[in-house]
Design a protein around this motif. Structure first.
Motif, PDB file in Angstrom:
ATOM      1  N   GLN A  52     -15.610  24.475 -28.987  1.00  0.00           N
ATOM      2  CA  GLN A  52     -15.685  23.113 -28.457  1.00  0.00           C
ATOM      3  C   GLN A  52     -16.018  22.116 -29.566  1.00  0.00           C
ATOM      4  N   LEU A  53     -16.852  22.524 -30.502  1.00  0.00           N
ATOM      5  CA  LEU A  53     -17.152  21.662 -31.652  1.00  0.00           C
ATOM      6  C   LEU A  53     -15.908  21.472 -32.504  1.00  0.00           C
ATOM      7  N   LEU A  54     -15.170  22.536 -32.765  1.00  0.00           N
ATOM      8  CA  LEU A  54     -13.923  22.424 -33.519  1.00  0.00           C
ATOM      9  C   LEU A  54     -12.928  21.525 -32.795  1.00  0.00           C
ATOM     10  N   ARG A  55     -12.930  21.594 -31.496  1.00  0.00           N
ATOM     11  CA  ARG A  55     -12.044  20.734 -30.704  1.00  0.00           C
ATOM     12  C   ARG A  55     -12.351  19.262 -30.939  1.00  0.00           C
ATOM     13  N   ASN A  56     -13.636  18.914 -30.935  1.00  0.00           N
ATOM     14  CA  ASN A  56     -13.999  17.517 -31.171  1.00  0.00           C
ATOM     15  C   ASN A  56     -13.777  17.103 -32.617  1.00  0.00           C
ATOM     16  N   LEU A  57     -14.006  18.038 -33.531  1.00  0.00           N
ATOM     17  CA  LEU A  57     -13.807  17.710 -34.949  1.00  0.00           C
ATOM     18  C   LEU A  57     -12.341  17.478 -35.281  1.00  0.00           C
ATOM     19  N   THR A  58     -11.447  18.282 -34.699  1.00  0.00           N
ATOM     20  CA  THR A  58     -10.025  18.166 -35.028  1.00  0.00           C
ATOM     21  C   THR A  58      -9.339  17.022 -34.294  1.00  0.00           C
ATOM     22  N   CYS A  59     -10.010  16.406 -33.347  1.00  0.00           N
ATOM     23  CA  CYS A  59      -9.382  15.327 -32.587  1.00  0.00           C
ATOM     24  C   CYS A  59      -9.061  14.141 -33.486  1.00  0.00           C
ATOM     25  N   ASN A  60      -7.753  13.819 -33.600  1.00  0.00           N
ATOM     26  CA  ASN A  60      -7.299  12.646 -34.356  1.00  0.00           C
ATOM     27  C   ASN A  60      -7.815  12.614 -35.788  1.00  0.00           C
ATOM     28  N   SER A  61      -7.916  13.764 -36.411  1.00  0.00           N
ATOM     29  CA  SER A  61      -8.370  13.805 -37.796  1.00  0.00           C
ATOM     30  C   SER A  61      -7.499  14.766 -38.583  1.00  0.00           C
ATOM     31  N   ARG A  62      -6.580  14.192 -39.335  1.00  0.00           N
ATOM     32  CA  ARG A  62      -5.707  15.032 -40.143  1.00  0.00           C
ATOM     33  C   ARG A  62      -6.495  15.773 -41.211  1.00  0.00           C
ATOM     34  N   LYS A  63      -7.547  15.142 -41.726  1.00  0.00           N
ATOM     35  CA  LYS A  63      -8.341  15.784 -42.770  1.00  0.00           C
ATOM     36  C   LYS A  63      -9.022  17.043 -42.255  1.00  0.00           C
ATOM     37  N   VAL A  64      -9.619  16.960 -41.066  1.00  0.00           N
ATOM     38  CA  VAL A  64     -10.301  18.125 -40.505  1.00  0.00           C
ATOM     39  C   VAL A  64      -9.292  19.210 -40.157  1.00  0.00           C
ATOM     40  N   VAL A  65      -8.133  18.819 -39.612  1.00  0.00           N
ATOM     41  CA  VAL A  65      -7.099  19.796 -39.298  1.00  0.00           C
ATOM     42  C   VAL A  65      -6.658  20.523 -40.557  1.00  0.00           C
TER      43      VAL A  65
END
Length: 954
Positions: free
Chosen positions: A679-692
């Motif tokens: 769930q944390l990864l889900r929020n981190l990857t939301c709309n963030s190309r850098k995190v993805v």
């Protein structure tokens, strides 16, 4: 001279004690305990008459008033230790006559009951003897004898022994000791011991069941050889191998006919309760009471043991009749026995409610009794029942409804107010306060009105904060004490000290549970809790408790267990304070909570992949203790912090807590920890190309290949993230709520990756195994239930993945809300406000109250994580595209140009749509426009319309 007067002269051994307990106490405070030593000296070598006299004298001596016992303090405990040490009758149980053993065990029970801190050291010998006595009792009940057995050969001619009365008294006293033993600790009970308890229950039920008076049953006259075997006969086969020398023999009532209850169809399903079976034999009644209670306690502590008694409709019907019995202990034992399968079994919800309807009136009736035995706690049972049904259906909790419809609601509220105001007066009021706080914590978990009522009690938050601060001071003082002494001073004869929990640990845990219920309320978060200034208090408590686990880790398992629970609940409350709409979030961050979270996630105790604080002795001290909640809530705090956050905030967090540390928990043995990590990864990857990109990089398989032109070794690689996610999804069992939420989070992570750009879409659409999983999820219906249970949340997440795969990343911010492949003008003819979704918790449907979507009472806020199909497309990242420069539009669409009619779908988007259609996903999307869930239907219809338009271009 002693504290109670002059040292008394030692009386003769046949001294008879009267009612002068003050005189008795003088012998207990004697420094040398001369009289007790004289009584216990070589007791096992005396003749039976002398043994009986000395044991009676010791019993009278130790049976003093509780107030006087508290006054003499440790002297009484010293006397108990002397008796345990010097009376070695346990070594000669087989040689002693039964009367001697009975008097000895009664003395042990008295000492243990009045001094529970000192348990008898030879419990295993008592258990062995118990099995022998039960065998004798069973043999006598079957009409036989055990005259050839060495235990009974010396007393077989005694008429009183032969009729079984002494053996019954022995069984009753031994059962009482085992109950006391389980009250003060959790001893290891083997399945053979449990089987003997079952034998006792079946024996007594078979003896009295023919007296059952139930108008819904009929007498069936059967030949003796055709009477069906009792459930024990069938069940005993599972334990017969354990009882090679002591076979279980069922006892049929000696009559020409009996109640054959199994011949009455549906009798087990009736809510009616038979008239009570009257058991006139007081000793047999006590055996049944203690057997039912002990059996229930054993099965509670050992859930892996088979529960044979609850599987028998005969036993259940017989015991249910005892609810009406005038003997309070027997009635409460029956109630405890009947409530157990409701709380602990895996019966379906409907059956649980039906069974509960029988028990609730008697449970509330028990609140009016002047005397309740130590093994029965009505408030604890009520709290467990409320928690159970809160998990199933909090809005229709039958326990809560029963309380609200009776006069108990106001009475409980008054009792809570009184008990917390006077809790410091005595031990009983303090215990009442703990029970009432726990009860109201459960009552307020899902009811806003109850929260507002309880939080409105004058000074309740002040008292809460005061008690927590008092515990913080205690932790600080103890930590300083622990640091000031050497490790050798903590040992007694080479054995590490096992400290008990702090006296206020249970009270603090109860307050934290109530605060957790308060923190579910939007009103409370924005008013009462904000004014109470509890954020700093909770952070201090967290830091003090966590520091204690680093320093006093060898203080003992019981001590550490309570502090770990406090840390977990404290983090749970902080987690609720961190929700986006809470005005307390900023004040929590000011306490630098992230520093503590970082320290926990780096700690080798919680993260075996880390070398920080690596200490094998510390790890062994915590082995077997629950560390799951601390890890779960630590990740949950970060999850809430990253909710609706900007890309800069995400990168700032990853600078403090690196991605590698977060990913250490992705394969944690605990599913709740894994869920929060995803769930944390889900929020981190939301709309963030850098995190993805960071996530893909962490799952990169690196290899080296020689460049044929330059001759240099070049690094090449590919990501195995999707292979890992697909394998993880295959392993999840969605029947488990936590694993189902984990699968949902993984789907939204894939969704977030697909939302980044064309390259990421291409990566996702090439993953055949993931597409197969999407097909499996979407193919289910109420008539076709397979692995995924036709779950609407999983279906919705799958539709969002398909939606983002068909979203054209080249479109600008001003046109991204138009259905892909068509101009803004064309889109205006249809409600098309449904393109790329952030697919994280940022996509909350703001029209719904997050408070009403909590999954269960033991967790912090569970946001509504299903994305809204309409009007929720603009997530934080999408609003700030111009600032963050996250999403690049290579086709050069001018954001300032409102004329988008010329924008059309690119070829790759059409090809993706055609591929999805070819593998059957188009048909499955079409199938789901008739799904039972409104969200799924609307999303499927919009996506189907989109796919139709794209396919027309081919």
């Amino acid at each position: 001279m002693n504290v109670l007067g002059e040292e008394p002269a030692s009386p003769r051994i046949d001294f008879r004690f009267g009612d002068d307990q003050f005189l008795n106490a003088q012998y207990l405070v004697d420094v040398d305990l001369k009289f007790i030593c004289e009584l216990t000296d070589d007791l096992q070598q005396k003749d039976p008459t002398e043994q009986h006299k000395r044991l009676d004298t010791l019993f009278s001596l130790m049976d003093i008033d509780d107030l006087l016992r508290e006054e003499i303090g440790m002297d009484y405990s010293r006397a108990v230790c002397n008796i345990y040490k010097n009376i070695r009758l346990c070594d000669s149980l087989k040689e002693n006559d039964l009367t001697t053993n009975l008097k000895f065990i009664k003395l042990i029970n008295l000492c243990f009951n009045k001094c529970p801190t000192q348990s008898y050291p030879e419990v295993h010998l008592l258990r062995e003897y118990f099995l022998k006595v039960v065998d004798y009792f069973k043999a006598f009940s079957n009409g036989g004898s055990m005259q050839n057995d060495e235990l009974f050969s010396r007393v077989a001619d005694d008429a009183d022994i032969y009729n079984g009365m002494t053996s019954k008294l022995l069984i009753s006293e031994l059962l009482f000791y085992f109950l006391l033993d389980m009250k003060n600790k959790q001893p290891d009970i083997d399945i053979l011991f449990k089987a003997y308890i079952e034998d006792l229950v079946f024996l007594l039920v078979n003896k009295y069941i023919h007296n059952l008076n139930f108008k819904y049953s009929v007498k069936v006259k059967l030949p003796w050889n055709k009477i069906s075997k009792t459930p024990r006969s069938r069940a005993s086969s599972s334990t017969s191998s354990l009882q090679q020398n002591t076979p279980v023999t069922s006892v049929e009532p000696r009559c020409s006919y009996k109640y054959e209850l199994s011949s009455n169809k549906g009798i087990a399903l009736t809510n009616a309760i038979p008239n009570p079976v009257m058991i006139n034999n007081v000793v047999e009644r006590s055996i049944l009471v203690r057997s039912l209670v002990l059996y229930t306690t054993i099965c509670t502590d050992n859930p892996e043991y088979p529960s044979i008694l609850w599987a028998s409709p005969h036993i259940m019907l017989f015991v249910s009749s005892l609810l009406k019995h005038p003997d309070i202990e027997l009635s409460l034992a029956a109630l405890l026995f009947l409530v157990h399968p409701i709380i602990h079994s895996k019966n379906i919800y409907k059956n649980n409610k039906q069974s509960l309807s029988k028990c609730l009136p008697y449970l509330f009736q028990s609140l009016d009794y002047d005397y309740i035995p130590f093994w029965f706690d009505p408030f604890k049972i009520l709290t467990k029942l409320m928690d159970l049904f809160n998990e199933e259906d909090p809005s229709n909790n039958p326990v809560t409804i029963y309380i609200e419809n009776s006069n108990s609601y106001e009475a409980f509220l008054d009792l809570l107010s009184i008990s917390i105001s006077h809790r410091s007066e005595n031990e009983y009021m303090s215990e009442t306060a703990i029970r009432m706080i726990q009860l109201w914590a459960s009552l307020a978990s899902f009811d806003e009105r109850t929260r507002c009522t309880v939080i409105g009690i004058p000074n309740i938050l002040t008292r809460l904060g005061k008690d927590i601060n008092s515990h913080i001071d205690l932790l600080t003082e103890f930590t300083q004490y622990y640091l000031s002494i050497s490790s050798t001073q903590l040992d007694i004869e080479g054995i590490p000290r096992n400290y008990p929990p702090f006296y206020d640990s249970r009270l603090v845990l109860a307050w934290l549970q109530l605060l957790k219920s308060f923190s579910r309320s939007v009103t409370a978060l924005r008013t009462k809790l904000q004014k109470a200034h509890l954020t700093e208090t909770l952070t201090k408590l967290l830091n003090a408790s966590y520091k204690l686990t680093q320093i006093a880790y060898n203080a003992g398992g019981d001590f550490l267990k309570k502090e770990l629970e406090i840390i977990g609940l404290t983090l749970g409350n902080i987690c609720n304070f961190m929700v986006e709409f809470s005005s307390l979030q900023a004040s929590v961050l000011q306490t630098d909570i992230l520093a503590t979270i970082k320290e926990i996630l780096y700690d080798n105790l919680f993260n075996p992949h880390s070398e920080t604080n690596m200490n094998h002795e510390r790890a062994n001290a915590f082995k077997g203790l629950n560390l799951e909640d601390i890890k779960t809530y630590s990740l949950w705090v970060l999850r809430h912090l990253m909710y609706n956050s900007q890309n800069a905030e995400k990168m700032k967090l990853l600078e403090r807590i690196p991605f590698d540390i977060i990913l250490d928990f992705i394969n944690d043995p605990s599913w709740p920890v894994q869920e929060q990590c995803f769930q944390l990864l889900r929020n981190l990857t939301c709309n963030s190309r850098k995190v993805v990109n960071l996530l893909l990089e962490k799952f990169k398989y690196v290899d080296y290949k020689t460049n044929p032109i330059t001759g240099m070794n070049e690094q090449i690689g590919s990501t195995y993230l999707f292979e890992y996610l697909a394998r993880k999804m295959r392993l999840l069992d969605i029947r488990n709520k936590t694993q189902r939420k984990t699968l949902e989070a993984i789907l939204y992570i894939i969704n977030n990756i697909a939302a980044v750009n064309e390259n990421k879409k291409k990566l996702v659409v090439e993953q055949n195994e993931i597409l197969d999983i999407l097909k499996d999820i979407l193919s289910e219906s109420s008539q076709n239930l397979t692995k995924y249970g036709n779950d609407s949340e999983l279906k919705l997440a799958s539709l969002w993945v398909l939606n983002n795969l068909l979203w054209n990343s080249s479109l600008s911010t001003y046109t991204q809300y138009v259905l892909e492949g068509y101009s803004a003008t064309a889109g205006n003819n249809y409600n098309t406000n449904n393109s790329r979704n952030s697919s994280s918790e940022e996509s909350i449907n703001t029209s719904s109250n997050p408070l009403n979507t909590v999954d269960d009472e033991s967790k912090p806020f569970e946001e509504q994580i299903s994305p809204s199909p309409e009007g929720q497309q603009r997530s934080a990242g999408e609003k700030r595209v111009s600032e963050d420069k996250e999403f690049i539009h290579p086709y050069g669409t001018d954001p300032s140009n409102n004329n988008t009619s010329s924008v059309h779908a690119n070829d790759s988007t059409v090809e993706r749509c055609k591929r999805l259609s070819d593998i059957g996903l188009y048909a499955l999307v079409k199938q789901n426009i008739f799904d039972e869930s409104l969200d799924v239907r609307e999303k499927a219809r919009t996506l189907l319309y989109h796919m139709d338009l794209l396919l027309k271009t081919t």
